[in-house]
Scaffold this motif. Structure first.
Motif, PDB file in Angstrom:
ATOM      1  N   LEU A  99       0.864  -1.182   0.000  1.00  0.00           N
ATOM      2  CA  LEU A  99       0.000   0.000   0.000  1.00  0.00           C
ATOM      3  C   LEU A  99       0.897   1.226   0.000  1.00  0.00           C
ATOM      4  O   LEU A  99       1.845   1.303   0.790  1.00  0.00           O
ATOM      5  CB  LEU A  99      -0.878   0.051   1.253  1.00  0.00           C
ATOM      6  CG  LEU A  99      -1.949  -1.013   1.412  1.00  0.00           C
ATOM      7  CD1 LEU A  99      -2.590  -0.915   2.801  1.00  0.00           C
ATOM      8  CD2 LEU A  99      -3.006  -0.879   0.329  1.00  0.00           C
ATOM      9  N   VAL A 100       0.606   2.169  -0.859  1.00  0.00           N
ATOM     10  CA  VAL A 100       1.294   3.455  -0.831  1.00  0.00           C
ATOM     11  C   VAL A 100       0.350   4.413  -0.122  1.00  0.00           C
ATOM     12  O   VAL A 100      -0.788   4.610  -0.562  1.00  0.00           O
ATOM     13  CB  VAL A 100       1.632   3.950  -2.246  1.00  0.00           C
ATOM     14  CG1 VAL A 100       2.345   5.302  -2.181  1.00  0.00           C
ATOM     15  CG2 VAL A 100       2.488   2.920  -2.985  1.00  0.00           C
ATOM     16  N   ILE A 101       0.811   4.963   0.997  1.00  0.00           N
ATOM     17  CA  ILE A 101      -0.016   5.862   1.787  1.00  0.00           C
ATOM     18  C   ILE A 101       0.381   7.294   1.449  1.00  0.00           C
ATOM     19  O   ILE A 101       1.553   7.669   1.562  1.00  0.00           O
ATOM     20  CB  ILE A 101       0.152   5.612   3.301  1.00  0.00           C
ATOM     21  CG1 ILE A 101      -0.001   4.120   3.644  1.00  0.00           C
ATOM     22  CG2 ILE A 101      -0.826   6.485   4.087  1.00  0.00           C
ATOM     23  CD1 ILE A 101      -1.300   3.489   3.212  1.00  0.00           C
ATOM     24  N   LEU A 102      -0.608   8.056   1.041  1.00  0.00           N
ATOM     25  CA  LEU A 102      -0.384   9.444   0.671  1.00  0.00           C
ATOM     26  C   LEU A 102      -0.975  10.376   1.718  1.00  0.00           C
ATOM     27  O   LEU A 102      -2.111  10.169   2.167  1.00  0.00           O
ATOM     28  CB  LEU A 102      -1.023   9.742  -0.682  1.00  0.00           C
ATOM     29  CG  LEU A 102      -0.342   9.032  -1.841  1.00  0.00           C
ATOM     30  CD1 LEU A 102      -1.324   8.781  -2.964  1.00  0.00           C
ATOM     31  CD2 LEU A 102       0.841   9.824  -2.336  1.00  0.00           C
ATOM     32  N   HIS A 103      -0.172  11.359   2.107  1.00  0.00           N
ATOM     33  CA  HIS A 103      -0.688  12.454   2.923  1.00  0.00           C
ATOM     34  C   HIS A 103      -1.343  13.419   1.943  1.00  0.00           C
ATOM     35  O   HIS A 103      -0.696  13.917   1.027  1.00  0.00           O
ATOM     36  CB  HIS A 103       0.444  13.137   3.699  1.00  0.00           C
ATOM     37  CG  HIS A 103       0.022  14.399   4.375  1.00  0.00           C
ATOM     38  ND1 HIS A 103      -0.963  14.410   5.343  1.00  0.00           N
ATOM     39  CD2 HIS A 103       0.417  15.681   4.218  1.00  0.00           C
ATOM     40  CE1 HIS A 103      -1.138  15.661   5.755  1.00  0.00           C
ATOM     41  NE2 HIS A 103      -0.312  16.447   5.084  1.00  0.00           N
ATOM     42  N   SER A 104      -2.641  13.635   2.116  1.00  0.00           N
ATOM     43  CA  SER A 104      -3.433  14.469   1.208  1.00  0.00           C
ATOM     44  C   SER A 104      -4.010  15.643   1.989  1.00  0.00           C
ATOM     45  O   SER A 104      -5.155  15.593   2.439  1.00  0.00           O
ATOM     46  CB  SER A 104      -4.562  13.646   0.587  1.00  0.00           C
ATOM     47  OG  SER A 104      -4.040  12.559  -0.133  1.00  0.00           O
ATOM     48  N   PRO A 105      -3.209  16.699   2.170  1.00  0.00           N
ATOM     49  CA  PRO A 105      -3.675  17.814   2.996  1.00  0.00           C
ATOM     50  C   PRO A 105      -4.919  18.466   2.411  1.00  0.00           C
ATOM     51  O   PRO A 105      -5.098  18.524   1.201  1.00  0.00           O
ATOM     52  CB  PRO A 105      -2.487  18.775   2.997  1.00  0.00           C
ATOM     53  CG  PRO A 105      -1.676  18.421   1.810  1.00  0.00           C
ATOM     54  CD  PRO A 105      -1.910  16.962   1.558  1.00  0.00           C
TER      55      PRO A 105
END
Length: 193
Positions: A99-105
């Motif tokens: 899983l690639v976890i993205l911080h999506s502000p």
């Protein structure tokens, strides 16, 4: 799952991260993977912004990810050698599931960016806890790919950032305990100062 506090404490005390290169099949099947991410949604999230998301990279897509990582690496480091490119290849192929976890502000006049970043970290930790509940191991990795805008663009776009490459699978051997900080070095009593 927990019948008493002792069971919950034992669960927390037995969770270990595992090196992705030491993970073998089986990994979570699609239903377990969905459940792991669904449980991770129970993350502290001031303002209900959900400033994070997960992208599943299927095993059939790992050769393409390897190719893209190597291309991005060479574009940035034109003098890269064989060993560096092999490391990018292995990075793409570790563990049964990725899983690639993205911080999506999110734009918010009330919720500071720092709180959104903390929420993303909590989301990542909840994935590790949920994987453990499913009797899998996880490894949270960053490294060069996590800080490359070119790699980020494979999965999203600015202002997103990669928070983690989250590898999931079964341990080839029991995960080793690592040194932990001394409790008294971490926990103190406020003196009112």
């Amino acid at each position: 799952m927990f019948n008493d506090l002792t069971s919950a404490a034992s669960y927390i005390a037995t969770r270990r991260s595992c090196r992705p290169r030491d993970m073998i099949a089986p990994g979570p099947d699609p239903a377990a993977l969905r459940d792991i991410v669904a449980n991770a949604l129970r993350t502290p999230d001031h303002g209900k912004l959900a400033p994070w998301r997960a992208v599943h990279v299927k095993s059939s897509q790992r050769p393409l990810l390897s190719e893209k990582l190597q291309t991005a690496y060479l574009a940035e480091k034109t003098d890269a050698g064989r060993l560096e490119l092999e490391a990018m290849d292995m990075f793409a192929r570790h563990a049964p599931e990725l899983l690639v976890i993205l911080h999506s502000p999110r734009e918010s006049s009330k919720i500071p960016a720092w709180e959104q970043e903390l929420s993303t970290g909590a989301f990542c930790m909840n994935i590790l806890h949920a994987a453990h509940v499913h009797e899998f191991v996880g490894g949270w990795i960053t490294g060069w790919p996590a800080y490359s805008d070119a790699v980020r663009d494979f999965f999203g776009a600015a202002p997103e950032r990669i928070a983690a490459f989250m590898y999931l699978g079964s341990p080839a051997k029991p995960p080793e305990e690592r040194p932990r900080p001394r409790l008294d070095d971490i926990l103190s009593e406020w003196d009112g100062g």
